[in-house]
Scaffold this motif. Structure first.
Motif: not given
Length: 95
Positions: A51-67
């Motif tokens: 969230e902090k990276l997103k709010s500062n415009g830092i492009l990133h990928k948060l990997w979310t394991e599924q299912p």
């Protein structure tokens, strides 16, 4: 990282692993800080970092394991160190 979990259909523990892979050739040409693996203590800190990276415009990928819908790791786009290091300064190397 390795953890053990009990599967719903079995009473035996199943080993759960996560691999972080880096390019060895980059270690010879990039500063080591560009390719090391850092750690956070759990789900809340990794989501907060995202969230902090997103709010500062830092492009990133948060990997979310599924299912399971479990956030497990995060990777940024390649940036100059001076742009992103402040966000990671307090994190320790994963050992």
């Amino acid at each position: 990282a390795e953890t053990k979990t009990v599967t719903p259909n079995s009473s035996e523990e199943e080993l759960v692993v996560q691999y972080v892979v880096v390019r060895r050739d980059l270690i010879d040409t990039w500063p080591l800080g560009s390719v090391v693996t850092l750690e956070v203590k759990g789900e809340i800190p990794i989501v907060n970092l995202s969230e902090k990276l997103k709010s500062n415009g830092i492009l990133h990928k948060l990997w979310t394991e599924q299912p399971e819908n479990i956030p497990t790791c995060l990777a940024t786009k390649a940036y100059p160190k001076s742009m992103v290091s402040p966000f990671f300064r307090k994190l320790k190397l994963c050992k």
